[in-house]
Motif scaffolding. Structure first.
Motif, PDB file in Angstrom:
ATOM      1  N   VAL A  80       0.836  -1.200   0.000  1.00  0.00           N
ATOM      2  CA  VAL A  80       0.000   0.000   0.000  1.00  0.00           C
ATOM      3  C   VAL A  80       0.872   1.252   0.000  1.00  0.00           C
ATOM      4  O   VAL A  80       1.723   1.429   0.875  1.00  0.00           O
ATOM      5  N   ASP A  81       0.658   2.111  -0.997  1.00  0.00           N
ATOM      6  CA  ASP A  81       1.290   3.422  -1.010  1.00  0.00           C
ATOM      7  C   ASP A  81       0.207   4.471  -1.259  1.00  0.00           C
ATOM      8  O   ASP A  81      -0.987   4.154  -1.243  1.00  0.00           O
ATOM      9  N   GLY A  82       0.613   5.712  -1.494  1.00  0.00           N
ATOM     10  CA  GLY A  82      -0.368   6.775  -1.670  1.00  0.00           C
ATOM     11  C   GLY A  82      -1.284   6.562  -2.859  1.00  0.00           C
ATOM     12  O   GLY A  82      -2.486   6.857  -2.800  1.00  0.00           O
ATOM     13  N   ALA A  83      -0.723   6.063  -3.961  1.00  0.00           N
ATOM     14  CA  ALA A  83      -1.539   5.824  -5.147  1.00  0.00           C
ATOM     15  C   ALA A  83      -2.581   4.733  -4.904  1.00  0.00           C
ATOM     16  O   ALA A  83      -3.729   4.831  -5.362  1.00  0.00           O
ATOM     17  N   VAL A  84      -2.177   3.704  -4.182  1.00  0.00           N
ATOM     18  CA  VAL A  84      -3.119   2.629  -3.851  1.00  0.00           C
ATOM     19  C   VAL A  84      -4.236   3.161  -2.958  1.00  0.00           C
ATOM     20  O   VAL A  84      -5.427   2.930  -3.203  1.00  0.00           O
ATOM     21  N   LEU A  85      -3.861   3.894  -1.921  1.00  0.00           N
ATOM     22  CA  LEU A  85      -4.876   4.453  -1.021  1.00  0.00           C
ATOM     23  C   LEU A  85      -5.815   5.388  -1.759  1.00  0.00           C
ATOM     24  O   LEU A  85      -7.037   5.341  -1.576  1.00  0.00           O
ATOM     25  N   GLY A  86      -5.258   6.248  -2.596  1.00  0.00           N
ATOM     26  CA  GLY A  86      -6.095   7.177  -3.342  1.00  0.00           C
ATOM     27  C   GLY A  86      -7.064   6.458  -4.259  1.00  0.00           C
ATOM     28  O   GLY A  86      -8.232   6.852  -4.387  1.00  0.00           O
ATOM     29  N   SER A  87      -6.610   5.396  -4.901  1.00  0.00           N
ATOM     30  CA  SER A  87      -7.476   4.622  -5.786  1.00  0.00           C
ATOM     31  C   SER A  87      -8.625   3.982  -5.008  1.00  0.00           C
ATOM     32  O   SER A  87      -9.791   4.019  -5.437  1.00  0.00           O
ATOM     33  N   ILE A  88      -8.288   3.405  -3.856  1.00  0.00           N
ATOM     34  CA  ILE A  88      -9.326   2.759  -3.048  1.00  0.00           C
ATOM     35  C   ILE A  88     -10.287   3.794  -2.469  1.00  0.00           C
ATOM     36  O   ILE A  88     -11.507   3.594  -2.445  1.00  0.00           O
ATOM     37  N   GLU A  89      -9.743   4.914  -2.003  1.00  0.00           N
ATOM     38  CA  GLU A  89     -10.603   5.967  -1.480  1.00  0.00           C
ATOM     39  C   GLU A  89     -11.578   6.472  -2.541  1.00  0.00           C
ATOM     40  O   GLU A  89     -12.745   6.762  -2.248  1.00  0.00           O
ATOM     41  N   TYR A  90     -11.110   6.585  -3.772  1.00  0.00           N
ATOM     42  CA  TYR A  90     -11.994   7.011  -4.863  1.00  0.00           C
ATOM     43  C   TYR A  90     -13.170   6.035  -5.002  1.00  0.00           C
ATOM     44  O   TYR A  90     -14.321   6.449  -5.125  1.00  0.00           O
ATOM     45  N   ALA A  91     -12.862   4.735  -4.982  1.00  0.00           N
ATOM     46  CA  ALA A  91     -13.916   3.736  -5.139  1.00  0.00           C
ATOM     47  C   ALA A  91     -14.897   3.772  -3.972  1.00  0.00           C
ATOM     48  O   ALA A  91     -16.107   3.604  -4.151  1.00  0.00           O
ATOM     49  N   VAL A  92     -14.374   4.003  -2.763  1.00  0.00           N
ATOM     50  CA  VAL A  92     -15.239   4.043  -1.577  1.00  0.00           C
ATOM     51  C   VAL A  92     -16.089   5.313  -1.565  1.00  0.00           C
ATOM     52  O   VAL A  92     -17.302   5.263  -1.337  1.00  0.00           O
ATOM     53  N   GLN A  93     -15.461   6.444  -1.811  1.00  0.00           N
ATOM     54  CA  GLN A  93     -16.168   7.720  -1.690  1.00  0.00           C
ATOM     55  C   GLN A  93     -17.008   8.053  -2.912  1.00  0.00           C
ATOM     56  O   GLN A  93     -18.188   8.423  -2.776  1.00  0.00           O
ATOM     57  N   CYS A  94     -16.432   7.948  -4.093  1.00  0.00           N
ATOM     58  CA  CYS A  94     -17.121   8.402  -5.298  1.00  0.00           C
ATOM     59  C   CYS A  94     -18.020   7.337  -5.918  1.00  0.00           C
ATOM     60  O   CYS A  94     -19.078   7.660  -6.474  1.00  0.00           O
ATOM     61  N   LEU A  95     -17.607   6.075  -5.829  1.00  0.00           N
ATOM     62  CA  LEU A  95     -18.405   4.993  -6.399  1.00  0.00           C
ATOM     63  C   LEU A  95     -19.250   4.272  -5.354  1.00  0.00           C
ATOM     64  O   LEU A  95     -20.088   3.437  -5.698  1.00  0.00           O
ATOM     65  N   GLU A  96     -19.003   4.573  -4.084  1.00  0.00           N
ATOM     66  CA  GLU A  96     -19.750   3.977  -2.964  1.00  0.00           C
ATOM     67  C   GLU A  96     -19.691   2.457  -2.970  1.00  0.00           C
ATOM     68  O   GLU A  96     -20.679   1.770  -2.708  1.00  0.00           O
ATOM     69  N   VAL A  97     -18.514   1.932  -3.259  1.00  0.00           N
ATOM     70  CA  VAL A  97     -18.330   0.481  -3.234  1.00  0.00           C
ATOM     71  C   VAL A  97     -18.318   0.017  -1.775  1.00  0.00           C
ATOM     72  O   VAL A  97     -17.600   0.587  -0.951  1.00  0.00           O
ATOM     73  N   PRO A  98     -19.084  -1.017  -1.431  1.00  0.00           N
ATOM     74  CA  PRO A  98     -19.263  -1.386  -0.026  1.00  0.00           C
ATOM     75  C   PRO A  98     -18.308  -2.441   0.523  1.00  0.00           C
ATOM     76  O   PRO A  98     -18.429  -2.842   1.677  1.00  0.00           O
ATOM     77  N   SER A  99     -17.360  -2.905  -0.295  1.00  0.00           N
ATOM     78  CA  SER A  99     -16.548  -4.032   0.159  1.00  0.00           C
ATOM     79  C   SER A  99     -15.142  -3.960  -0.415  1.00  0.00           C
ATOM     80  O   SER A  99     -14.951  -3.638  -1.594  1.00  0.00           O
ATOM     81  N   ILE A 100     -14.145  -4.254   0.433  1.00  0.00           N
ATOM     82  CA  ILE A 100     -12.761  -4.418  -0.006  1.00  0.00           C
ATOM     83  C   ILE A 100     -12.348  -5.858   0.270  1.00  0.00           C
ATOM     84  O   ILE A 100     -12.525  -6.350   1.389  1.00  0.00           O
TER      85      ILE A 100
END
Length: 207
Positions: A80-100
């Motif tokens: 996990v680095d900044g790019a990974v976190l940012g990508s996941i945060e985008y999916a959680v916040q903007c796409l409202e994905v409910p599961s990792i």
């Protein structure tokens, strides 16, 4: 995955993995021109998968999913680095994905490099060193928690990665605490093709 499926994302992925293992894929219908056209305007993946970049671990295939079903982030050893976190945060916040879902796997070269670094002081060359250095603390933690085998170390690394996501991202942590997001660490077997949920060993140790 169909939007009218009432099962949890992880349950759907488990069912897809069972189809993959048994050689009865149903995903082709969701990989063709019609499905591609449906996704031109928007996406609504049901799960985020953080997996290893290893060519033997193509998550859409091993979970038998089609276009638009998964939001996939892959790095060596699922570090996990900044790019990974940012990508996941985008999916959680903007796409409202409910599961990792975090997918570690047997035979992971990145974990093997980290183990060699811990045990032998073997430092990889180039930027591979950074990958091993990010995993090495999880190797130590896994052993302190009781891991004895390579596979157990892989599982604990997946568990620790799940914890790291919440530790490093207030957005992910808030979503988990609010019940809007689940995090499931897993291990993929190269031999059997099965993905099984990883369990933190420290929970199994006597208090």
């Amino acid at each position: 995955m169909p939007t009218d499926d009432t099962r949890s994302p992880w349950a759907i992925l488990q069912a897809g993995n069972a189809r993959y293992v048994e050689g009865r894929s149903t995903a082709d219908v969701r990989r063709g021109p019609e499905r591609r056209s449906e996704l031109v305007g928007a996406q609504a993946p049901a799960a985020i998968v953080l997996g290893c970049a290893d060519s033997r671990v193509p998550v859409e295939i091993l979970f038998d999913q089609g276009l638009g079903d998964l939001f996939v982030v892959r790095t060596a050893g699922h570090v996990v680095d900044g790019a990974v976190l940012g990508s996941i945060e985008y999916a959680v916040q903007c796409l409202e994905v409910p599961s990792i879902v975090i997918v570690g796997h047997d035979g992971c070269g990145a974990v093997a490099a980290a183990i060699a670094m811990v045990d032998e002081g073997a430092v990889p060359s180039g930027c591979i060193r950074e990958v091993a250095e990010r995993i090495a603390p999880d190797v130590v933690r896994a052993r302190l928690d009781g891991a004895e085998t390579f596979e157990e170390t892989v599982e604990q690394h997946a568990c620790h990665t799940g914890e790291l996501l919440s530790e490093r991202s207030s957005l992910i942590d808030a979503a988990v605490r609010a019940g809007r997001l689940t995090v499931t660490p897993t291990r993929y077997s190269l031999r059997t093709g099965r993905v099984t949920e990883a369990v933190p060993l420290r929970r199994l140790l006597p208090v």
